[in-house]
Design a protein around this motif. Structure first.
Motif, PDB file in Angstrom:
ATOM      1  N   VAL A  70      -1.446   4.067  -5.674  1.00 61.78           N
ATOM      2  CA  VAL A  70      -2.878   3.979  -5.157  1.00 61.78           C
ATOM      3  C   VAL A  70      -3.808   4.224  -5.963  1.00 61.78           C
ATOM      4  O   VAL A  70      -3.735   5.091  -6.783  1.00 61.78           O
ATOM      5  CB  VAL A  70      -2.874   4.639  -3.719  1.00 61.78           C
ATOM      6  CG1 VAL A  70      -4.114   4.710  -3.198  1.00 61.78           C
ATOM      7  CG2 VAL A  70      -1.791   4.162  -2.944  1.00 61.78           C
ATOM      8  N   ALA A  83      -6.843  -4.896   0.600  1.00 62.46           N
ATOM      9  CA  ALA A  83      -6.659  -3.420   0.871  1.00 62.46           C
ATOM     10  C   ALA A  83      -6.906  -3.023   2.137  1.00 62.46           C
ATOM     11  O   ALA A  83      -7.987  -2.544   2.559  1.00 62.46           O
ATOM     12  CB  ALA A  83      -7.622  -2.670  -0.250  1.00 62.46           C
ATOM     13  N   GLU A 133      -6.780   5.985  -2.015  1.00 54.08           N
ATOM     14  CA  GLU A 133      -7.316   5.036  -1.694  1.00 54.08           C
ATOM     15  C   GLU A 133      -8.889   4.876  -1.713  1.00 54.08           C
ATOM     16  O   GLU A 133      -9.520   3.879  -1.817  1.00 54.08           O
ATOM     17  CB  GLU A 133      -6.821   4.245  -0.350  1.00 54.08           C
ATOM     18  CG  GLU A 133      -7.120   2.813  -0.136  1.00 54.08           C
ATOM     19  CD  GLU A 133      -6.448   2.274   1.031  1.00 54.08           C
ATOM     20  OE1 GLU A 133      -6.064   1.125   0.910  1.00 54.08           O
ATOM     21  OE2 GLU A 133      -6.233   2.937   2.134  1.00 54.08           O
ATOM     22  N   GLY A 163       0.811  -1.305  -0.135  1.00 56.57           N
ATOM     23  CA  GLY A 163       0.237   0.104   0.029  1.00 56.57           C
ATOM     24  C   GLY A 163       0.743   1.193  -0.121  1.00 56.57           C
ATOM     25  O   GLY A 163       0.298   2.372  -0.273  1.00 56.57           O
TER      26      GLY A 163
END
Length: 257
Positions: free
Chosen positions: A15, A77, A26, A10
């Motif tokens: 992203v 995620a 995100e 991440g």
């Protein structure tokens, strides 16, 4: 180890919004509004399975909300747990109402029993394959959000799978009820708490990420009620409640003729 790589990816990889693919975020504002922009509402599937407790959901399971839940659950995620937890916390507040309210600051001080968020358990094989437990992760975030708002809350994993169940995908409401019947039970720790009278049934909030037919939550409520030595009607009248992040769009249409 997989969780570590998920967290690092991440930070290192480009992203994009989990809901719509918009770059460099995100969760974009529009998709965040789809998840968090409206009040939590009571939902009820049709047909409603026997023993289903009162359930509140944040948003219909469609479009961006569906994509966000799947990104967190199936693609790791993990950063989305914050927004999903806030959505779940709003549902807990809506479902508990005055029950979940903190003590009146104008009145005498009194101890408030914490709300107990009980995640619906996943199969161990599913948790291992995903590298995390998505419902428990969201529940932990929701409990933290509730405490920040002045509502005592904690996550208590009281339930476990007693037997294996078939994949629910493609099963209808009746088939899901049969598939899940008797599949859940209290953990040993949960049984001890109930036996010692340390677990107030009306403080239990069953939590899950998604409601479709309601069979899973009905089975969870049965397991908690059975462990308490009461009947399943306690889950509906004065017993445990339930909160989910999302529900099938049709479940929001509870005012049927």
């Amino acid at each position: 180890m997989r969780n570590v790589w998920q967290e690092l990816s991440g930070l290192l990889l480009p992203v994009a919004c989990a809901g719509c693919g918009r770059p460099r975020t995100e969760l974009c504002a529009a998709c965040g509004a789809a998840l968090l922009g409206g009040p939590a509402r009571r939902v009820r599937p049709s047909p409603t399975p026997p023993g289903l407790p009162e359930v509140y959901a944040a948003a219909p399971y469609e479009n961006a909300v569906r994509a966000v839940l799947l990104a967190h659950k199936e693609r790791g995620a993990l950063g989305l747990a914050g927004a999903l937890g806030r959505a779940l916390a709003g549902c807990v507040r809506a479902g508990t109402g005055r029950l979940g309210a903190a003590a009146d600051p104008a009145g005498p001080p009194r101890a408030v029993a914490p709300l107990l968020l009980v995640p619906v358990p996943s199969a161990r094989s599913a948790t291992a394959a995903r590298g995390h437990d998505p419902v428990r992760r969201i529940a932990v975030t929701a409990a933290r959000e509730l405490r920040r708002a002045g509502l005592p809350a904690r996550v208590l994993p009281l339930l476990r799978q007693r037997r294996a169940v078939a994949d629910q995908a493609g099963l209808g409401a009746r088939q899901r009820r049969a598939n899940l019947a008797g599949a859940l039970e209290l953990t040993a720790a949960g049984e001890r708490l109930l036996r010692r009278g340390l677990l107030r049934h009306d403080r239990v909030i069953l939590v899950d990420d998604l409601l479709t037919t309601g069979s899973t939550l009905a089975e969870a409520a049965r397991a908690v009620g059975e462990g308490r030595g009461g009947d399943r009607e306690l889950s509906v009248h004065g017993g445990c409640r339930a909160a989910v992040v999302a529900a099938s769009p049709s479940a929001f249409e509870i005012n049927r003729n």
